[in-house]
Design a protein around this motif. Structure first.
Motif, PDB file in Angstrom:
ATOM      1  N   MET A  10       0.845  -1.181   0.000  1.00  0.00           N
ATOM      2  CA  MET A  10       0.000   0.000   0.000  1.00  0.00           C
ATOM      3  C   MET A  10       0.891   1.245   0.000  1.00  0.00           C
ATOM      4  SD  MET A  10      -3.176  -0.872  -0.155  1.00  0.00           S
ATOM      5  CE  MET A  10      -3.907   0.726   0.235  1.00  0.00           C
ATOM      6  N   PHE A  11       0.498   2.244  -0.818  1.00  0.00           N
ATOM      7  CA  PHE A  11       1.189   3.524  -0.875  1.00  0.00           C
ATOM      8  C   PHE A  11       0.125   4.601  -0.707  1.00  0.00           C
ATOM      9  CE2 PHE A  11       2.787   7.198  -3.336  1.00  0.00           C
ATOM     10  CZ  PHE A  11       4.009   7.378  -2.720  1.00  0.00           C
ATOM     11  N   ASN A  46      12.094   7.876  -7.473  1.00  0.00           N
ATOM     12  CA  ASN A  46      13.027   7.026  -6.737  1.00  0.00           C
ATOM     13  C   ASN A  46      13.309   7.623  -5.353  1.00  0.00           C
ATOM     14  OD1 ASN A  46      13.217   5.316  -8.908  1.00  0.00           O
ATOM     15  ND2 ASN A  46      15.090   6.254  -9.717  1.00  0.00           N
ATOM     16  N   ARG A  47      13.283   6.777  -4.342  1.00  0.00           N
ATOM     17  CA  ARG A  47      13.448   7.249  -2.972  1.00  0.00           C
ATOM     18  C   ARG A  47      14.815   7.892  -2.767  1.00  0.00           C
ATOM     19  NH1 ARG A  47       9.623   5.352   0.682  1.00  0.00           N
ATOM     20  NH2 ARG A  47       8.183   3.799  -0.149  1.00  0.00           N
ATOM     21  N   GLU A  48      15.858   7.299  -3.358  1.00  0.00           N
ATOM     22  CA  GLU A  48      17.198   7.840  -3.142  1.00  0.00           C
ATOM     23  C   GLU A  48      17.389   9.192  -3.815  1.00  0.00           C
ATOM     24  OE1 GLU A  48      17.489   4.637  -6.407  1.00  0.00           O
ATOM     25  OE2 GLU A  48      16.451   4.956  -4.500  1.00  0.00           O
ATOM     26  N   ASP A  52      17.114  15.105  -3.591  1.00  0.00           N
ATOM     27  CA  ASP A  52      17.829  15.996  -4.494  1.00  0.00           C
ATOM     28  C   ASP A  52      16.877  17.078  -4.978  1.00  0.00           C
ATOM     29  OD1 ASP A  52      19.040  17.227  -6.715  1.00  0.00           O
ATOM     30  OD2 ASP A  52      20.203  15.422  -7.164  1.00  0.00           O
ATOM     31  N   PRO A  53      17.136  18.342  -4.632  1.00  0.00           N
ATOM     32  CA  PRO A  53      16.206  19.415  -5.024  1.00  0.00           C
ATOM     33  C   PRO A  53      16.000  19.509  -6.534  1.00  0.00           C
ATOM     34  CG  PRO A  53      17.767  20.199  -3.381  1.00  0.00           C
ATOM     35  CD  PRO A  53      18.256  18.852  -3.814  1.00  0.00           C
ATOM     36  N   THR A  54      17.056  19.195  -7.326  1.00  0.00           N
ATOM     37  CA  THR A  54      16.928  19.293  -8.781  1.00  0.00           C
ATOM     38  C   THR A  54      15.917  18.281  -9.302  1.00  0.00           C
ATOM     39  OG1 THR A  54      19.205  20.065  -8.998  1.00  0.00           O
ATOM     40  CG2 THR A  54      18.161  19.113 -10.962  1.00  0.00           C
ATOM     41  N   TYR A  55      16.041  17.040  -8.865  1.00  0.00           N
ATOM     42  CA  TYR A  55      15.111  16.019  -9.321  1.00  0.00           C
ATOM     43  C   TYR A  55      13.704  16.273  -8.798  1.00  0.00           C
ATOM     44  CZ  TYR A  55      18.736  13.100 -11.389  1.00  0.00           C
ATOM     45  OH  TYR A  55      19.748  12.635 -12.187  1.00  0.00           O
ATOM     46  N   VAL A  56      13.606  16.737  -7.570  1.00  0.00           N
ATOM     47  CA  VAL A  56      12.284  17.037  -7.025  1.00  0.00           C
ATOM     48  C   VAL A  56      11.625  18.149  -7.830  1.00  0.00           C
ATOM     49  CG1 VAL A  56      11.058  17.941  -5.017  1.00  0.00           C
ATOM     50  CG2 VAL A  56      12.874  16.256  -4.707  1.00  0.00           C
ATOM     51  N   GLN A  57      12.391  19.152  -8.207  1.00  0.00           N
ATOM     52  CA  GLN A  57      11.850  20.258  -8.985  1.00  0.00           C
ATOM     53  C   GLN A  57      11.365  19.766 -10.357  1.00  0.00           C
ATOM     54  OE1 GLN A  57      14.672  23.353  -9.813  1.00  0.00           O
ATOM     55  NE2 GLN A  57      13.123  24.806 -10.526  1.00  0.00           N
ATOM     56  N   ARG A  58      12.162  18.933 -10.981  1.00  0.00           N
ATOM     57  CA  ARG A  58      11.754  18.407 -12.288  1.00  0.00           C
ATOM     58  C   ARG A  58      10.516  17.528 -12.173  1.00  0.00           C
ATOM     59  NH1 ARG A  58      17.178  15.749 -14.089  1.00  0.00           N
ATOM     60  NH2 ARG A  58      15.769  14.664 -15.495  1.00  0.00           N
ATOM     61  N   PHE A  59      10.442  16.755 -11.097  1.00  0.00           N
ATOM     62  CA  PHE A  59       9.286  15.891 -10.917  1.00  0.00           C
ATOM     63  C   PHE A  59       8.016  16.704 -10.692  1.00  0.00           C
ATOM     64  CE2 PHE A  59       6.455  13.051  -8.625  1.00  0.00           C
ATOM     65  CZ  PHE A  59       6.583  11.868  -9.335  1.00  0.00           C
ATOM     66  N   VAL A  83       3.683  11.242  -0.364  1.00  0.00           N
ATOM     67  CA  VAL A  83       3.341  10.257   0.669  1.00  0.00           C
ATOM     68  C   VAL A  83       4.632   9.845   1.366  1.00  0.00           C
ATOM     69  CG1 VAL A  83       2.438   7.951   1.152  1.00  0.00           C
ATOM     70  CG2 VAL A  83       1.321   9.410  -0.563  1.00  0.00           C
ATOM     71  N   ASP A  84       4.731  10.144   2.638  1.00  0.00           N
ATOM     72  CA  ASP A  84       5.914   9.781   3.437  1.00  0.00           C
ATOM     73  C   ASP A  84       7.207  10.277   2.778  1.00  0.00           C
ATOM     74  OD1 ASP A  84       4.246   8.535   5.245  1.00  0.00           O
ATOM     75  OD2 ASP A  84       4.395   6.592   4.237  1.00  0.00           O
ATOM     76  N   GLY A  85       7.189  11.512   2.244  1.00  0.00           N
ATOM     77  CA  GLY A  85       8.377  12.097   1.650  1.00  0.00           C
ATOM     78  C   GLY A  85       8.665  11.637   0.239  1.00  0.00           C
TER      79      GLY A  85
END
Length: 590
Positions: A10-11, A46-48, A52-59, A83-85
């Motif tokens: 579950m997610f 991806n959790r790892e 990373d702010p760059t990947y989070v921004q792109r996502f 969900v949970d970061g």
């Protein structure tokens, strides 16, 4: 995180079922939304990389971009969040296969299929560019195809505004190098022209079945895209020569030399397809006779196909070559004094004339046409003739009578003797009369053309009835699966939404404000007719794209207005903005 590790867990409110795919930024799962009670496609970062702010921004940008672009060829976004970061995007689940796998499994697409896919992806890109978004990763792996060849552009994870700084790591290039525009390898802002370049690469790969520059290194890709001339599809298939100029301009080295938009590229590809189809040699069914061999007999049955051989006859006969009846079996072998008629006297000789023996007289074609059969002889019915007296354009012309034939000489000699005898008789009468001479005026001698001696002909029974005419080609379409009030197989009985002539209606739709019909031309092409219910104002558009289940998308090339017809309603958009949405009242399709 191992691929597919979240399957069965579950997610948040989502029940993760199975892994659908893995990308550079995360994974896509088939999941069940327990809150909305629906199956969705869930993309999870991806959790790892979540820290990373760059990947989070792109996502985050992907979720915002996809939710903003309201275009049928961009998969709709239901929701996005955390969900949970861990970030996720909730999208519509579409059953299909990506273009990369389609090409790998089945090889290149047909030119018509290639243009159809490019037109749909161009529409998605135009809508994104209208909002200032650049995809930057247009490639077959990011094009999803359904069974009806309806195309979706996916993975907007690296989409960004043209005015934003590049969202890439220093010295790295995001995207697939086989489709990168030359400026992608330079530290310059990205413009929508990079998507046009990539779409031209996709067009080339669809047409020929391989990437434009097949290299295996980043250095090789840089050199090819920046210096090598665009490949020519005609080098693989000469039928594709009309697409050479389209690919060349779409893959121009400088952005300003390319098409102004992906939509312009798609329209140029459609024009090239039309030119290619018009210049292709037409296929004519049936045996063909060239001009050099037009006088040679053509074997095979024609209007009548007589299976059983005709009876063998004997005695004096006139052997006539096959005519409209076109016997399928060889003519009978006959014996005795005979007259063999030149086969050229009859058009469309199919089988060779019969083999004859004994004394024979060869009669030229012209004389054979004047021959009158004896009483009681039944002449076979002839095929309808075209202007000029010939049954078929490929039939040989009749030859004039032979000048050196003995028959005209003999006839002339006999005529001259008759004239001399008549003049001699007149002179003798004048000399033998003592009284006032009376010169009788003799009637002019009658010189008739030599006729054939009467012969007996054994009548051969032949099929009766009119000569069969060619059966017209009929395009069979399946029956309508439902019905619409006030409509038949060609559309609405009253109003502008009705197919022309005998064209069949493939889809008939009545919405709250419109009457719509999609017509089939009989050569695998369609056209759209729509009429407004309030005032009857109508519009007709060529080549709507089928989307399955009776659905179609028609595009007005003058103003880029798109008419999306589905079983649920009619949606009209322009440059990514929705203008009209009308629920469906009645819907029927084949």
């Amino acid at each position: 995180m191992a691929g597919g590790a979240m399957s069965g867990s579950m997610f948040g409110r989502y029940e993760i079922r199975r892994l659908l795919g893995v990308g550079g930024m995360g994974e896509v799962y088939e999941a069940f939304d327990t809150s909305k009670n629906r199956v969705v496609a869930l993309k999870i970062l991806n959790r790892e990389l979540a820290g990373d702010p760059t990947y989070v921004q792109r996502f985050r940008r992907e979720s915002q971009a996809m939710a903003t672009v309201q275009e049928p060829h961009v998969i709709p976004v239901h929701d996005w969040g955390e969900v949970d970061g861990v970030l996720y995007i909730d999208m519509r689940l579409v059953k299909g296969v990506d273009l990369k796998d389609r090409l790998a499994e089945h090889g290149r697409l047909t030119p018509a299929e290639s243009v159809q896919v490019v037109e749909q992806i161009a529409a998605a890109l135009d809508a994104a560019h209208e909002l200032g978004l650049v995809h930057r990763d247009v490639k077959p792996g990011n094009i999803l195809l359904t069974g009806s060849l309806f195309a979706y552009l996916v993975d907007f994870g690296i989409a960004h505004a043209a005015t934003d700084p590049q969202l890439t790591s220093a010295g790295s290039a995001v995207g697939s190098m086989a489709y990168m525009a030359p400026e992608r390898f330079e530290n310059v802002p990205m413009s929508p022209a990079v998507d046009t370049y990539a779409l031209a690469c996709v067009l080339y790969e669809c047409l020929v079945g391989r990437v434009p520059f097949p290299v295996n290194s980043l250095a090789g890709a840089i050199g090819s895209h920046q210096m090598a001339p665009p490949p020519r599809p005609s080098a693989v298939d000469t039928f594709l020569a009309h697409f050479d100029a389209v690919v060349e301009r779409g893959m121009a080295k400088r952005p300003q030399q390319r098409y102004a938009s992906p939509g312009h590229l798609a329209r140029a590809a459609r024009a090239a397809l039309v030119q290619a189809e018009r210049s292709a040699p037409s296929t004519v069914p049936g045996p063909q006779v060239s001009a050099a061999t037009a006088s040679a007999p053509v074997t095979g049955p024609r209007a009548y196909d007589v299976v059983n051989p005709p009876p063998t006859v004997s005695g004096p006969q006139v052997a006539v070559g096959p005519r409209a009846s076109d016997l399928a079996d060889p003519p009978p072998t006959v014996s005795g004094p005979q007259v063999a008629v030149d086969p050229r006297a009859y058009d469309d000789v199919v089988d060779p004339p019969p083999t004859v023996s004994g004394p024979q007289v060869v009669v030229p074609a012209a004389a054979a046409r004047q021959w009158t059969p004896p009483p009681g002889h039944r002449v076979p019915a002839q095929q309808p003739t075209r202007p000029g007296g010939h049954t078929h354009p490929s039939a040989p012309l009749p030859l004039p009578p032979q000048r050196d034939s003995s028959t005209p000489i003999l006839a002339g000699a006999l005529g001259a003797l008759v004239v001399i005898a008549a003049v001699g008789a007149a002179v003798w009468v004048m000399l033998s009369i003592d009284d006032e001479p009376v010169i009788p005026v003799a009637d002019p001698p009658v010189v008739s053309s030599m006729e054939l001696p009467p012969v007996e002909v054994t009548d051969v029974t032949e099929p009766t009835g009119a000569v069969e005419q060619p059966t017209p080609v009929v395009t069979t379409v399946p029956p309508l699966q439902s019905s619409v009030t006030g409509a038949d197989g060609q559309g609405f009985l009253a109003g502008a939404a009705r197919c022309n002539d005998n064209d069949a209606a493939m889809t008939i739709a009545r919405t709250t404000g419109s009457r719509i019909v999609i017509c089939h031309t009989g050569d695998n092409r369609y056209y759209y007719k729509g009429a407004r219910a309030s005032d009857g104002l109508g519009i007709e558009l060529d080549d709507p794209v089928p989307t399955g289940g009776g659905g179609f998308i028609a595009t007005n090339p003058t103003d880029n207005t798109r008419y999306v017809v589905t079983a649920s309603g009619l949606t009209i958009t322009q440059n990514g903005e929705q203008l009209v949405s009308e629920p469906m009242l009645e819907f029927a399709h084949r």
